[in-house]
Design a protein around this motif. Structure first.
Motif, short mmCIF file in Angstrom:
data_model
loop_
_atom_site.label_atom_id
_atom_site.label_comp_id
_atom_site.label_asym_id
_atom_site.label_seq_id
_atom_site.Cartn_x
_atom_site.Cartn_y
_atom_site.Cartn_z
N ALA A 48 0.82 -1.22 0.00
CA ALA A 48 0.00 0.00 0.00
C ALA A 48 0.85 1.27 0.00
O ALA A 48 0.54 2.23 -0.71
CB ALA A 48 -0.96 0.00 1.19
N LEU A 78 -8.60 -3.85 -4.05
CA LEU A 78 -8.17 -3.17 -2.83
C LEU A 78 -8.50 -4.14 -1.70
O LEU A 78 -9.66 -4.31 -1.34
CB LEU A 78 -8.89 -1.84 -2.65
N ALA A 83 -5.18 -0.24 1.74
CA ALA A 83 -5.23 0.11 0.32
C ALA A 83 -6.05 1.38 0.11
O ALA A 83 -5.65 2.27 -0.65
CB ALA A 83 -5.82 -1.05 -0.47
N VAL A 84 -7.18 1.48 0.80
CA VAL A 84 -8.01 2.68 0.67
C VAL A 84 -7.29 3.89 1.26
O VAL A 84 -7.30 4.98 0.68
CB VAL A 84 -9.39 2.45 1.34
N VAL A 110 -14.54 -2.94 -5.21
CA VAL A 110 -13.66 -1.77 -5.10
C VAL A 110 -14.50 -0.50 -5.13
O VAL A 110 -14.30 0.41 -4.33
CB VAL A 110 -12.60 -1.77 -6.22
#
Length: 147
Positions: A48, A78, A83-84, A110
């Motif tokens: 990430a 994700l 990841a977000v 996603v």
């Protein structure tokens, strides 16, 4: 990781697919110069930070060159909140300046993750055409009594 390089994520049989980022630059008469960052694979806790750094660099390059930037998540997953958050970190200065990063064609999970997160620097589009040619803003209604 950019331009077709694999991330540092380990490839495990049956595990998440490695992250691959590739930049495609083109000129379209209706949109001018565009730069599409295509993500393929899985963004997870192991990569990430690399994803965020690469995306921020890509955004900076597009700002310097005047290219219209698009993030293509058609083939990306994700995998976690990291990841977000990586996407949020990379787009934070866009949000502060009232701009957004168009994200095109994310997979349903996603798209739902992005919708739930409500990232102010990201706008999801179903197609590349809608990302490159957003609808014109509606004019503000006239105050009562104005004719």
């Amino acid at each position: 990781m950019e331009n077709g390089q694999l991330s540092h994520a380990r490839v495990r049989p049956g595990g998440p697919s490695p992250l691959l980022l590739r930049t495609v630059r083109e000129h379209r008469p209706e949109a001018g110069d565009i730069s599409v960052l295509k993500a393929r694979g899985t963004v997870d806790a192991s990569n990430a930070a690399d994803f965020s750094t690469a995306l921020a660099g890509h955004i900076g390059h597009a700002d310097e060159t005047g290219e219209q930037l698009v993030l293509d998540l058609t083939e990306a997953y994700l995998a976690c909140s990291d990841a977000v958050r990586a996407l949020e970190r990379a787009t934070a200065f866009l949000a502060v300046s009232g701009r957004v990063l168009p994200v095109v064609e994310p997979r349903p999970h996603v798209r739902e993750s992005l919708r739930t997160a409500g990232l102010p620097g990201v706008r999801v589009h179903a197609t590349m055409a809608s990302a490159l040619n957003p609808p014109e803003p509606r004019p503000a209604p006239a105050p009562p009594g104005d004719t």
